[in-house]
Scaffold this motif. Structure first.
Motif, PDB file in Angstrom:
ATOM      1  N   LEU A  52       0.629  -8.084 -37.137  1.00 27.76           N
ATOM      2  CA  LEU A  52       1.492  -6.989 -36.710  1.00 27.76           C
ATOM      3  C   LEU A  52       1.767  -6.424 -38.148  1.00 27.76           C
ATOM      4  CD1 LEU A  52       3.536  -5.703 -34.611  1.00 27.76           C
ATOM      5  CD2 LEU A  52       5.210  -7.543 -35.601  1.00 27.76           C
ATOM      6  N   ARG A  53       1.766  -5.273 -38.074  1.00 25.40           N
ATOM      7  CA  ARG A  53       1.932  -4.302 -39.338  1.00 25.40           C
ATOM      8  C   ARG A  53       3.334  -3.397 -39.257  1.00 25.40           C
ATOM      9  NH1 ARG A  53      -3.109  -5.066 -38.365  1.00 25.40           N
ATOM     10  NH2 ARG A  53      -4.486  -4.989 -40.089  1.00 25.40           N
ATOM     11  N   ALA A  54       3.970  -3.480 -40.382  1.00 24.74           N
ATOM     12  CA  ALA A  54       5.284  -2.637 -40.439  1.00 24.74           C
ATOM     13  C   ALA A  54       5.225  -1.309 -39.675  1.00 24.74           C
ATOM     14  CB  ALA A  54       5.595  -2.516 -41.859  1.00 24.74           C
ATOM     15  N   GLY A  64      14.502   1.222 -23.135  1.00 24.08           N
ATOM     16  CA  GLY A  64      13.100   1.525 -22.986  1.00 24.08           C
ATOM     17  C   GLY A  64      12.602   2.061 -24.388  1.00 24.08           C
ATOM     18  N   SER A  65      13.335   2.103 -25.348  1.00 27.58           N
ATOM     19  CA  SER A  65      12.811   2.605 -26.546  1.00 27.58           C
ATOM     20  C   SER A  65      12.181   1.542 -27.386  1.00 27.58           C
ATOM     21  CB  SER A  65      13.867   3.284 -27.481  1.00 27.58           C
ATOM     22  OG  SER A  65      14.969   2.032 -27.887  1.00 27.58           O
ATOM     23  N   LEU A  66      11.151   1.793 -28.032  1.00 27.34           N
ATOM     24  CA  LEU A  66      10.561   0.828 -28.862  1.00 27.34           C
ATOM     25  C   LEU A  66      11.093   0.724 -30.322  1.00 27.34           C
ATOM     26  CD1 LEU A  66       6.752   1.475 -28.245  1.00 27.34           C
ATOM     27  CD2 LEU A  66       8.396  -0.293 -27.064  1.00 27.34           C
ATOM     28  N   VAL A  67      11.254  -0.468 -30.726  1.00 28.31           N
ATOM     29  CA  VAL A  67      11.763  -0.856 -32.093  1.00 28.31           C
ATOM     30  C   VAL A  67      10.677  -1.529 -32.752  1.00 28.31           C
ATOM     31  CG1 VAL A  67      13.431  -2.433 -33.334  1.00 28.31           C
ATOM     32  CG2 VAL A  67      13.983  -1.548 -31.185  1.00 28.31           C
ATOM     33  N   PRO A  68      10.341  -0.887 -33.954  1.00 30.84           N
ATOM     34  CA  PRO A  68       9.261  -1.255 -34.827  1.00 30.84           C
ATOM     35  C   PRO A  68       9.644  -2.456 -35.771  1.00 30.84           C
ATOM     36  CG  PRO A  68      10.278   0.944 -35.783  1.00 30.84           C
ATOM     37  CD  PRO A  68      10.964   0.458 -34.628  1.00 30.84           C
ATOM     38  N   TYR A  69       8.584  -2.979 -36.004  1.00 28.76           N
ATOM     39  CA  TYR A  69       8.897  -4.483 -37.104  1.00 28.76           C
ATOM     40  C   TYR A  69       8.923  -3.639 -38.501  1.00 28.76           C
ATOM     41  CZ  TYR A  69       7.520  -7.564 -40.728  1.00 28.76           C
ATOM     42  OH  TYR A  69       7.463  -8.237 -41.909  1.00 28.76           O
ATOM     43  N   ASP A  70      10.138  -4.036 -39.274  1.00 25.59           N
ATOM     44  CA  ASP A  70      10.502  -3.297 -40.230  1.00 25.59           C
ATOM     45  C   ASP A  70      10.049  -3.954 -41.762  1.00 25.59           C
ATOM     46  OD1 ASP A  70      11.746  -5.836 -40.941  1.00 25.59           O
ATOM     47  OD2 ASP A  70      13.502  -5.190 -40.651  1.00 25.59           O
ATOM     48  N   SER A  72      10.213  -6.793 -43.229  1.00 24.84           N
ATOM     49  CA  SER A  72      10.948  -7.450 -43.940  1.00 24.84           C
ATOM     50  C   SER A  72      10.446  -8.848 -44.339  1.00 24.84           C
ATOM     51  CB  SER A  72      12.354  -7.724 -43.132  1.00 24.84           C
ATOM     52  OG  SER A  72      11.952  -8.444 -42.050  1.00 24.84           O
ATOM     53  N   LEU A  73       9.432  -9.196 -43.838  1.00 28.66           N
ATOM     54  CA  LEU A  73       8.879 -10.486 -43.930  1.00 28.66           C
ATOM     55  C   LEU A  73       7.319 -10.336 -44.529  1.00 28.66           C
ATOM     56  CD1 LEU A  73       9.874 -12.600 -41.244  1.00 28.66           C
ATOM     57  CD2 LEU A  73      10.830 -12.782 -43.606  1.00 28.66           C
ATOM     58  N   GLY A  74       7.231  -8.913 -44.895  1.00 30.75           N
ATOM     59  CA  GLY A  74       5.586  -8.721 -45.312  1.00 30.75           C
ATOM     60  C   GLY A  74       4.957  -7.831 -44.547  1.00 30.75           C
ATOM     61  N   GLU A  75       4.363  -6.709 -45.336  1.00 32.43           N
ATOM     62  CA  GLU A  75       3.646  -5.670 -44.650  1.00 32.43           C
ATOM     63  C   GLU A  75       2.935  -6.127 -43.454  1.00 32.43           C
ATOM     64  OE1 GLU A  75       2.893  -1.868 -44.074  1.00 32.43           O
ATOM     65  OE2 GLU A  75       4.159  -2.323 -45.675  1.00 32.43           O
ATOM     66  N   VAL A  76       2.227  -7.009 -43.442  1.00 32.97           N
ATOM     67  CA  VAL A  76       1.447  -7.574 -42.391  1.00 32.97           C
ATOM     68  C   VAL A  76       1.929  -9.068 -41.940  1.00 32.97           C
ATOM     69  CG1 VAL A  76      -0.999  -7.984 -41.347  1.00 32.97           C
ATOM     70  CG2 VAL A  76      -0.631  -6.248 -42.774  1.00 32.97           C
ATOM     71  N   VAL A  77       2.218  -9.330 -40.894  1.00 30.76           N
ATOM     72  CA  VAL A  77       2.421 -10.549 -40.546  1.00 30.76           C
ATOM     73  C   VAL A  77       1.822 -11.174 -39.091  1.00 30.76           C
ATOM     74  CG1 VAL A  77       4.921 -10.714 -41.286  1.00 30.76           C
ATOM     75  CG2 VAL A  77       4.728  -9.900 -39.165  1.00 30.76           C
ATOM     76  N   HIS A  78       1.901 -12.488 -38.771  1.00 28.11           N
ATOM     77  CA  HIS A  78       1.335 -12.757 -37.753  1.00 28.11           C
ATOM     78  C   HIS A  78       2.466 -13.487 -36.766  1.00 28.11           C
ATOM     79  CE1 HIS A  78      -2.934 -12.290 -39.135  1.00 28.11           C
ATOM     80  NE2 HIS A  78      -2.113 -12.151 -40.356  1.00 28.11           N
ATOM     81  N   PRO A  79       3.009 -12.857 -35.490  1.00 31.31           N
ATOM     82  CA  PRO A  79       3.841 -13.405 -34.698  1.00 31.31           C
ATOM     83  C   PRO A  79       3.102 -14.660 -34.076  1.00 31.31           C
ATOM     84  CG  PRO A  79       3.714 -11.169 -34.324  1.00 31.31           C
ATOM     85  CD  PRO A  79       2.480 -11.296 -34.973  1.00 31.31           C
ATOM     86  N   VAL A  80       4.174 -15.621 -33.758  1.00 28.82           N
ATOM     87  CA  VAL A  80       3.546 -16.980 -33.256  1.00 28.82           C
ATOM     88  C   VAL A  80       4.902 -17.154 -31.977  1.00 28.82           C
ATOM     89  CG1 VAL A  80       2.401 -17.812 -34.926  1.00 28.82           C
ATOM     90  CG2 VAL A  80       4.996 -18.213 -35.052  1.00 28.82           C
ATOM     91  N   PHE A  81       4.565 -17.791 -31.139  1.00 30.42           N
ATOM     92  CA  PHE A  81       5.137 -18.172 -29.805  1.00 30.42           C
ATOM     93  C   PHE A  81       6.068 -16.747 -29.211  1.00 30.42           C
ATOM     94  CE2 PHE A  81       5.425 -21.703 -32.842  1.00 30.42           C
ATOM     95  CZ  PHE A  81       4.647 -22.761 -32.095  1.00 30.42           C
ATOM     96  N   ILE A  82       5.335 -16.000 -29.049  1.00 27.61           N
ATOM     97  CA  ILE A  82       5.752 -14.676 -28.666  1.00 27.61           C
ATOM     98  C   ILE A  82       6.404 -15.018 -27.131  1.00 27.61           C
ATOM     99  CG2 ILE A  82       5.035 -12.486 -27.919  1.00 27.61           C
ATOM    100  CD1 ILE A  82       3.014 -12.640 -30.256  1.00 27.61           C
ATOM    101  N   ASN A  83       7.348 -14.361 -26.890  1.00 26.97           N
ATOM    102  CA  ASN A  83       8.017 -14.759 -25.548  1.00 26.97           C
ATOM    103  C   ASN A  83       8.349 -15.974 -25.174  1.00 26.97           C
ATOM    104  OD1 ASN A  83       9.150 -12.071 -24.626  1.00 26.97           O
ATOM    105  ND2 ASN A  83       7.205 -11.425 -23.592  1.00 26.97           N
TER     106      ASN A  83
END
Length: 102
Positions: A52-54, A64-70, A72-83
């Motif tokens: 997931l990129r900033a 309904g609006s989308l909120v982007p990843y900011d 804050s933890l790095g330009e590219v991160v890998h989300p885990v345990f989504i939802n």
């Protein structure tokens, strides 16, 4: 292992990720903050460990609006345990866990 009659074959390599922490959910509009004000963006569903990129969608607000990843933890991160349902509760450290490969 017991039912299979032995240990499974192990791969030659194994991906390893280190936790970077959580990106908290957008605050809810309720007075006590018991509910988050957004859910995980549909584009992330079933994509644990995918990059997931900033600037890419992380949350979808209740309007309904989308909120982007900011970033804050790095330009590219890998989300885990989504939802993961438990992470919607404040007591569970509400947010989306982020990691990076090592």
């Amino acid at each position: 292992l017991h039912n299979g009659g032995g240990a499974p074959a192990t791969p030659a390599t194994l991906p390893v990720y280190v936790s970077l922490g959580k990106v908290p959910f957008v605050d809810g509009a309720d007075a006590d903050g018991a509910l988050p004000g957004a859910v995980v963006a549909a584009s992330l569903q079933d994509r644990d460990f995918a990059p997931l990129r900033a600037g890419e969608a992380l949350f979808e607000a209740l309007d309904g609006s989308l909120v982007p990843y900011d970033g804050s933890l790095g330009e590219v991160v890998h989300p885990v345990f989504i939802n993961e349902a438990a992470y919607y509760y404040r007591e569970s450290g509400r947010g989306v866990g982020m990691s990076r490969p090592v």
